[in-house]
Every structure is written in structure tokens, then in C-alpha cells.
Design an enzyme around this catalytic site. Structure first.
Site, mmCIF file in Angstrom:
data_model
loop_
_atom_site.group_PDB
_atom_site.id
_atom_site.type_symbol
_atom_site.label_atom_id
_atom_site.label_comp_id
_atom_site.label_asym_id
_atom_site.label_seq_id
_atom_site.Cartn_x
_atom_site.Cartn_y
_atom_site.Cartn_z
ATOM 1 N N CYS A 141 0.977 -1.163 -0.059
ATOM 2 C CA CYS A 141 -0.051 0.033 0.132
ATOM 3 C C CYS A 141 0.737 1.232 0.041
ATOM 4 C CB CYS A 141 -0.980 0.161 1.168
ATOM 5 S SG CYS A 141 -0.398 -0.074 2.860
ATOM 6 N N ASP B 257 -7.708 5.629 -1.203
ATOM 7 C CA ASP B 257 -7.503 4.481 -0.590
ATOM 8 C C ASP B 257 -6.768 3.190 -1.454
ATOM 9 O OD1 ASP B 257 -7.121 1.975 1.225
ATOM 10 O OD2 ASP B 257 -9.112 2.292 1.771
ATOM 11 N N HIS C 257 -6.193 0.189 -0.800
ATOM 12 C CA HIS C 257 -6.568 -1.228 -0.299
ATOM 13 C C HIS C 257 -7.706 -1.887 -1.086
ATOM 14 C CE1 HIS C 257 -4.405 0.963 3.186
ATOM 15 N NE2 HIS C 257 -3.900 -0.360 3.088
#
Length: 423
Positions: free
Chosen positions: A111, A345, A347
Site C-alpha cells: 500500500c 485508498d 486497499h
């Protein structure tokens, strides 16, 4: 024979972990992001106002805002298009195997590398397209519904577990993406922008040949003792990005360089020397520079005294975002409203996209909806990014940052030794 057996065990282990991560990060959580109608929203130096007396909400796919009034709605639409136009880089699966490992996905560990890529991508957008550029097809982007994602996840889990019992498949070598980018008609501004947009994304393709790919960043990290699957902090990623730009082999990238600050200090003379090219004591040209500043905003937890400073940085036209997040969970911060940060994000586990093919799909590289997080939940370790087109822009950016610090010191909201010392 023993070594071969160990390799097979590692491959099976890798496939099992990939299957687990694919399931964990493939669910779409349709959470709503709420924005106040009374407070301005800042996104990478641009300010948007949703003036009214009630709270507003943005749907998870960015398709509807319950805000009355033509003028206000237009401002919301401009914000939406601006946000969606930023390049979004997430976990991927089924990409070519990372050299020195059995990994074909970065789910669960990549990430910070992805948020670093997003930071660099925004710098390249400013460099080649400018801050006012927006993607014409921004509103076409939509999330898949959760049912289809769930079905896809279960299917991928089953396939991965089944594959762990057999020999892993070989991935075809990916052809060079940059040199084989399809030619376009340069007579149109829109086509030129589209060509540039695609080329920037292709530089981040998940291939060993792409200039700023996950594979390349990990290769540079190997020299610092990092391997695929390790946790990369925002400070380490800053140096990997500098190395990647330094080693880039595309001629179009020769006009940009990266400076990484040491101990939160940006030395003006060093930045200017980095920007300027000299030959026989004569200044020939001025490069654009991306300035990366690894900082720590407190001890074990983020100190709220730094909130106004971070907001001041995100309000600058020179800002390209912040690599930060929660502990062991990196986000790309691009703006704020009140005391909450707006972020993208990484993820989400998405399928590999071969960016070397003509007209590869762009939708998965653009985030349809922003997320918000209270500043107090932010991990203190982060890297701030700035872009300056030339020496004059750097000098103006320095003045703006100095003004922010002086103002905050005057009001006692930031300590003297805070961050971003300019010398």
C-alpha cells in the site's frame, strides 16, 4: 531435490496467501462519505464551496449529491470531476511475477508503494497536463456492485486454491509500454491530452519494464535491504521514487527531477542546483522538481498542533499530496475539510491491466469516490510532496511555506522546530 521441494512449498504458500488477500481486499464496502455544506473543501490547492445549511452526502460511487441549487451543484460536479481525474493506484493481482519472489500480487503489503506512485503520478500530471486538466470520461467511472464483487472473490479464491495443487502458470513477458504507445493525431488538444494521460498511467504499469512500476520500486528497494512483501515506510518510498525518476529511460522524463529533504530540511541552494543544468559555467536550462519531505508529526501519535500546518500545505497550488495513513495502512491524502483529511485508498484488489496494449481500459485507474479520516487518527510518519515547474516557482513556493509557518508560530499552533525548515 530438497531445494526444489522448498521452492514448491513457497509457491503454494504464496498462492494461498494471495488467495486470502484477494478475498480480504476484493469486497466493496459501500460506505458513505459526508461533506459539510458550510465548510470549504480543499483538493490539492483548489478550493470548493458547497454553501447551504445542512450536511451533504456523497454516494459511494460518486453518482449523486443531495445538494439543491444550480450554482452549488455545479461546484460539487467540479469537485467530483477534479477528484476522479486524479490517478488511483491500488493493489493488483495476477501481474508478472516479481523477480526474486513467487509473488504475483501486492495485496496486504504494497500500500505505501501504491500511495507513493499516486503522489508521483500527480506530480507528472502537473508537469505534463497542468492542474486544470480533468479527465473527460470522469463521470463514466462506477464501482461494481457488491454482489458481483462477492461472486468474483469467491471464484478467485476457489481458483487460487485449486491452482496451489498444480504447477503455477507462466506469465508472458510484457512488451515495452512506453515505446509502443499507439500514435495519435496530434492536431487535437483533447487527443494530445488523452495520449499523455495514458502514457503517464503506462509508466506505472505492473511490469518490470515500466519506469515507475511496483517491480522497479522493489528492485531499487533490494539495494537497501528491502524485498517484495516487506513493509515500506513513507520515508523509504520517497528515496525509491527519487531513484526511479533518476533511472527513468524515457526522454520525456528528462525535464523533471526529484529532491528528497534530509531531517525535514529543504536546502534552497541544493534544490536550485538540482533544477539547473550547467555546461562550461553557463546555465542552460531549468528542470521541474518534485520535492519530497519525510516528516514526523509527533511521537507515538500525531500531535494535533500540526493540523493547521498540514491544511496549509494541502491548500498550496504546489502540493501534490501526502503519503501517510494509519499505522501499517497507507493512504494518499489529497485534501481536507474542517479537521478531516480527504484521501484515496489503495486497499482494493483489482485485476492486472496490460498497459502496453492499445486503448487499455482506464476506469480502474481513477477512484470514483473520496474518503475522509479525522486528522487525529493519522499516523505521525508521512511524506509531503510538492511540485515546482521551475526555479521561480520554487522560490514562490518557499515564500508561501514560510508564510504558513510564520503565521502558525505567531498564533502558537506550531512549535519553532516543527517541520519543513527552509535554508
Amino acid at each position: 531435490m530438497e531445494a526444489t521441494g522448498t521452492d514448491e512449498v513457497e509457491k503454494i504458500k504464496s498462492k494461498f496467501m494471495s488467495a486470502w488477500h484477494n478475498m480480504k481486499y476484493s469486497w466493496v464496502l459501500k460506505t458513505k462519505t459526508y461533506f459539510s455544506r458550510n465548510s470549504p473543501v480543499f483538493l490539492l490547492g483548489k478550493c470548493y464551496h458547497f454553501q447551504t445549511d445542512e450536511s451533504s452526502e456523497m454516494s459511494p460511487n460518486g453518482s449523486h449529491y443531495d445538494i439543491p441549487g444550480e450554482g452549488i451543484s455545479r461546484n460539487v460536479e467540479e469537485f467530483r470531476k477534479d477528484f476522479i481525474s486524479r490517478i488511483w493506484l491500488t493493489y493488483r493481482e495476477e501481474f508478472p511475477q516479481i523477480k526474486g519472489s513467487a509473488l504475483t500480487t501486492d495485496c496486504g503489503w504494497g500500500c505505501t508503494l501504491r500511495t507513493g506512485q499516486m503522489l508521483l503520478a500527480q506530480g507528472l500530471i502537473l508537469h505534463f497536463l497542468g492542474r486544470d486538466w480533468t479527465w473527460p470520461d470522469a463521470f463514466v467511472t462506477e464501482n461494481s456492485d457488491s454482489e458481483s464483487w462477492t461472486s468474483h472473490t469467491v471464484k478467485k479464491l476457489t481458483e487460487s486454491l485449486e491452482a496451489s495443487r498444480t504447477e503455477g502458470r507462466e506469465f508472458k513477458n510484457q512488451s515495452s509500454h512506453c515505446k509502443q504507445t499507439p500514435k495519435v493525431d496530434w492536431g487535437s488538444r483533447e487527443r494530445r491530452d488523452e495520449h499523455c494521460h495514458r502514457k503517464i498511467i503506462s509508466w506505472f504499469g505492473d511490469s518490470p519494464l515500466a519506469n515507475f512500476s511496483l517491480h522497479r520500486l522493489i528492485e531499487y528497494g533490494n539495494k537497501s535491504g528491502k524485498i517484495a512483501g516487506d513493509w515500506y515506510g513513507p520515508g523509504v518510498v520517497a528515496h525509491l521514487l527519487r531513484k526511479a525518476v533518476e533511472e527513468a529511460n524515457d526522454l520525456e522524463l528528462q525535464g523533471i527531477t526529484v529532491y528528497v529533504a534530509q531531517d525535514c530540511t529543504v536546502y534552497k541552494s541544493d534544490v536550485i542546483d538540482t533544477q539547473c543544468c550547467f555546461m562550461e559555467s553557463e546555465k542552460l536550462d531549468s528542470k521541474s522538481v518534485i520535492i519530497l519531505i519525510p516528516v514526523r508529526l509527533g511521537g507515538e501519535r500525531t500531535n494535533m498542533e500540526y493540523l493547521e500546518f498540514v491544511k496549509g500545505i494541502l491548500s498550496l497550488e504546489y502540493c501534490i499530496g501526502i503519503i501517510g495513513g494509519k499505522p501499517k495502512q497507507s493512504y494518499y491524502f489529497a485534501g481536507f475539510q474542517d479537521d478531516s483529511l480527504i484521501y484515496m485508498d489503495p486497499h482494493y484488489c483489482q485485476s492486472f491491466v496490460d498497459v502496453s496494449v492499445k486503448d487499455f481500459p482506464l476506469e480502474s485507474f481513477h477512484c470514483p469516490s473520496p474518503k475522509k479520516m479525522p486528522f487525529k487518527k493519522m499516523d505521525p510518519s508521512c511524506t509531503i510532496g510538492l511540485y515546482c515547474q521551475n526555479v521561480q516557482a520554487f522560490e514562490k513556493a518557499s515564500e508561501e511555506i514560510t508564510k504558513i509557518q510564520l503565521r502558525l508560530k505567531y498564533y502558537g499552533t506550531v512549535k519553532k522546530e516543527a517541520i519543513l525548515l527552509l535554508h
